[in-house]
Design an enzyme around this catalytic site. Sequence first.
Site, PDB file in Angstrom:
ATOM      1  N   GLY A  47       0.982  -1.316   0.035  1.00  0.00           N
ATOM      2  CA  GLY A  47       0.313   0.216  -0.506  1.00  0.00           C
ATOM      3  C   GLY A  47       0.850   1.425  -0.133  1.00  0.00           C
ATOM      4  O   GLY A  47       2.803   0.993   0.315  1.00  0.00           O
ATOM      5  N   GLN A  52       2.950  10.499   0.791  1.00  0.00           N
ATOM      6  CA  GLN A  52       4.593   9.468   0.702  1.00  0.00           C
ATOM      7  C   GLN A  52       5.388   9.626  -0.525  1.00  0.00           C
ATOM      8  O   GLN A  52       6.542  10.019  -0.229  1.00  0.00           O
ATOM      9  CB  GLN A  52       4.577   7.889   0.782  1.00  0.00           C
ATOM     10  N   CYS A 100       6.751   0.360   6.453  1.00  0.00           N
ATOM     11  CA  CYS A 100       6.444   1.035   6.049  1.00  0.00           C
ATOM     12  C   CYS A 100       7.113   1.590   5.348  1.00  0.00           C
ATOM     13  O   CYS A 100       8.473   2.205   5.113  1.00  0.00           O
ATOM     14  CB  CYS A 100       5.900   2.122   7.245  1.00  0.00           C
ATOM     15  N   LEU A 101       6.760   2.447   3.399  1.00  0.00           N
ATOM     16  CA  LEU A 101       8.371   2.603   2.598  1.00  0.00           C
ATOM     17  C   LEU A 101       8.259   3.833   2.763  1.00  0.00           C
ATOM     18  O   LEU A 101       9.463   4.157   3.026  1.00  0.00           O
ATOM     19  CB  LEU A 101       7.621   3.017   1.063  1.00  0.00           C
ATOM     20  N   HIS A 142      -3.376   1.657   8.556  1.00  0.00           N
ATOM     21  CA  HIS A 142      -2.211   2.269   8.154  1.00  0.00           C
ATOM     22  C   HIS A 142      -1.905   3.261   7.157  1.00  0.00           C
ATOM     23  O   HIS A 142      -1.384   4.560   7.316  1.00  0.00           O
ATOM     24  CB  HIS A 142      -1.211   1.259   7.567  1.00  0.00           C
ATOM     25  N   GLU A 143      -2.344   3.065   5.923  1.00  0.00           N
ATOM     26  CA  GLU A 143      -2.309   3.551   4.279  1.00  0.00           C
ATOM     27  C   GLU A 143      -3.363   5.301   5.005  1.00  0.00           C
ATOM     28  O   GLU A 143      -2.941   6.212   4.701  1.00  0.00           O
ATOM     29  CB  GLU A 143      -2.980   3.342   3.755  1.00  0.00           C
ATOM     30  N   HIS A 146      -1.426   8.109   7.068  1.00  0.00           N
ATOM     31  CA  HIS A 146      -0.252   8.324   6.144  1.00  0.00           C
ATOM     32  C   HIS A 146      -1.450  10.052   6.338  1.00  0.00           C
ATOM     33  O   HIS A 146      -1.320  11.307   5.970  1.00  0.00           O
ATOM     34  CB  HIS A 146      -0.744   8.111   4.933  1.00  0.00           C
TER      35      HIS A 146
HETATM   36 NI    NI Z   1       3.189   3.591   5.617  1.00  0.00          NI
END
Ligand code: NI
Length: 175
Positions: A47, A52, A100-101, A142-143, A146
């Site tokens: 995701g 991001q 997380c990226l 989580h997404e 952000h």
């Molecule tokens: Ni993340």
Amino acid sequence: MPERSVLRYGNPLLHQVSAELSDFSPARLDPLLDDLWATMEARGGIGIAAPQIGEFVRVVVFGLEHSERYPEAPAIPRTVLINPVIEPLDEARVSGWEGCLSVPGMRGLVSRHARIRYRGLDHRGAPFAREVDGFHARVVQHECDHLDGILYPMRIEDLTQFGFEDELMRAERYG
Ligand code: NI
């Protein structure tokens, strides 16, 4: 479909609150969605949220058939979720490891609502809703965090349950 650079934890822009999307024209949305999918897939994520990649609108994408990073995870349908709203279905919470990226190489144990209903708009602006649990519910929470400037390390209750992925795996605490 160009891969974009991903803002990393420490960059204050990640803590901005993103704006609702109002322009659903393909000229606006298609390049953004292409970039999100390309960036997520290039980095093996499941995701990614628009902020991001430096786009501060309330757009997330996620989906999972099989992940090298999360080999045990069940499948999640490939989804575009815009202007999302999340409601927990009950009081139950469950802890699970997240990555997380924007926090590369690390994992942390995070408590989330076990069961949620989420709703929002798809890539054409059409409303949809789902009731989900388990890993799917975790990914959505989580997404969507952000979009409010919240990254998972901010939700870790016990910071001994946070660390580098390879160290956690070596200690058999994760994976
Ligand atoms: Ni993340």
